[in-house]
Structure formats: structure tokens, C-alpha cells
Design a protein around this motif. Sequence first.
Motif, mmCIF file in Angstrom:
data_model
loop_
_atom_site.group_PDB
_atom_site.id
_atom_site.type_symbol
_atom_site.label_atom_id
_atom_site.label_comp_id
_atom_site.label_asym_id
_atom_site.label_seq_id
_atom_site.Cartn_x
_atom_site.Cartn_y
_atom_site.Cartn_z
ATOM 1 N N MET A 205 0.853 -1.173 0.000
ATOM 2 C CA MET A 205 0.000 0.000 0.000
ATOM 3 C C MET A 205 0.898 1.235 0.000
ATOM 4 O O MET A 205 1.827 1.332 0.783
ATOM 5 N N SER A 206 0.643 2.158 -0.877
ATOM 6 C CA SER A 206 1.464 3.359 -0.949
ATOM 7 C C SER A 206 0.721 4.544 -0.343
ATOM 8 O O SER A 206 -0.500 4.559 -0.273
ATOM 9 N N LEU A 207 1.504 5.528 0.080
ATOM 10 C CA LEU A 207 0.922 6.733 0.660
ATOM 11 C C LEU A 207 0.493 7.697 -0.441
ATOM 12 O O LEU A 207 1.126 7.786 -1.487
ATOM 13 N N ASP A 208 -0.573 8.421 -0.190
ATOM 14 C CA ASP A 208 -0.995 9.497 -1.073
ATOM 15 C C ASP A 208 0.102 10.560 -1.086
ATOM 16 O O ASP A 208 0.794 10.765 -0.091
ATOM 17 N N SER A 209 0.280 11.232 -2.199
ATOM 18 C CA SER A 209 1.362 12.204 -2.315
ATOM 19 C C SER A 209 1.218 13.350 -1.310
ATOM 20 O O SER A 209 2.204 13.870 -0.811
ATOM 21 N N GLY A 210 -0.014 13.730 -0.983
ATOM 22 C CA GLY A 210 -0.217 14.788 0.007
ATOM 23 C C GLY A 210 0.232 14.358 1.396
ATOM 24 O O GLY A 210 0.836 15.141 2.134
ATOM 25 N N VAL A 211 -0.041 13.111 1.763
ATOM 26 C CA VAL A 211 0.397 12.592 3.061
ATOM 27 C C VAL A 211 1.915 12.501 3.088
ATOM 28 O O VAL A 211 2.567 12.889 4.053
ATOM 29 N N TRP A 212 2.502 11.985 2.006
ATOM 30 C CA TRP A 212 3.955 11.861 1.935
ATOM 31 C C TRP A 212 4.616 13.231 2.060
ATOM 32 O O TRP A 212 5.583 13.414 2.788
ATOM 33 N N TYR B 211 3.429 15.926 3.450
ATOM 34 C CA TYR B 211 3.228 16.439 4.809
ATOM 35 C C TYR B 211 4.231 15.808 5.771
ATOM 36 O O TYR B 211 4.791 16.474 6.625
#
Length: 75
Positions: A1-8, A10
Motif C-alpha cells: 500500500m502506498s501513501l498518497d502524495s499529500g500525506v507523503w 506532509y
Amino acid sequence: MSLDSGVWAYLAFPGETSPMPATGVLPDGVLRDDYPLPPLPRYPLTPHRHAFQDTLVGLPAVRTPGLRRYRDACR
């Protein structure tokens, strides 16, 4: 599962709001493209309890007193 770019973004760069820092003066006729501030999470990010414990148990260093105490406190 990868992180959303906004979460990454942040997590990696908490004070940064745009992908590239702006420097200098914009030429005439060029409009600014400011990015809105990213929404802050309602709650701090916490690991999934079972995934965290399973990963911790799999580490050889879990037998050290510090991590052992931490693992026991998480139970």
C-alpha cells in the motif's frame, strides 16, 4: 500500500506547501500559481496496532531491554 502524495509531502516536508520553492521575481505577464495549504490531519498519524506489534516482534533487537519494555507497554 502506498501513501498518497499529500500525506507523503506532509510527513517529509511539514513546512513546505509547493513542490518547488519560489525564488526571484516572476517575469511580466506570468501569473503566480500558489498552492493552497494542505489540510492538516484531524488526528496524528498512528501505526496500525497489530501491524506495528507484528513488525516489532519480527525484529531481532526486540530482545533488548528497551524495546522489550516498549513492546510490553503496547500490549
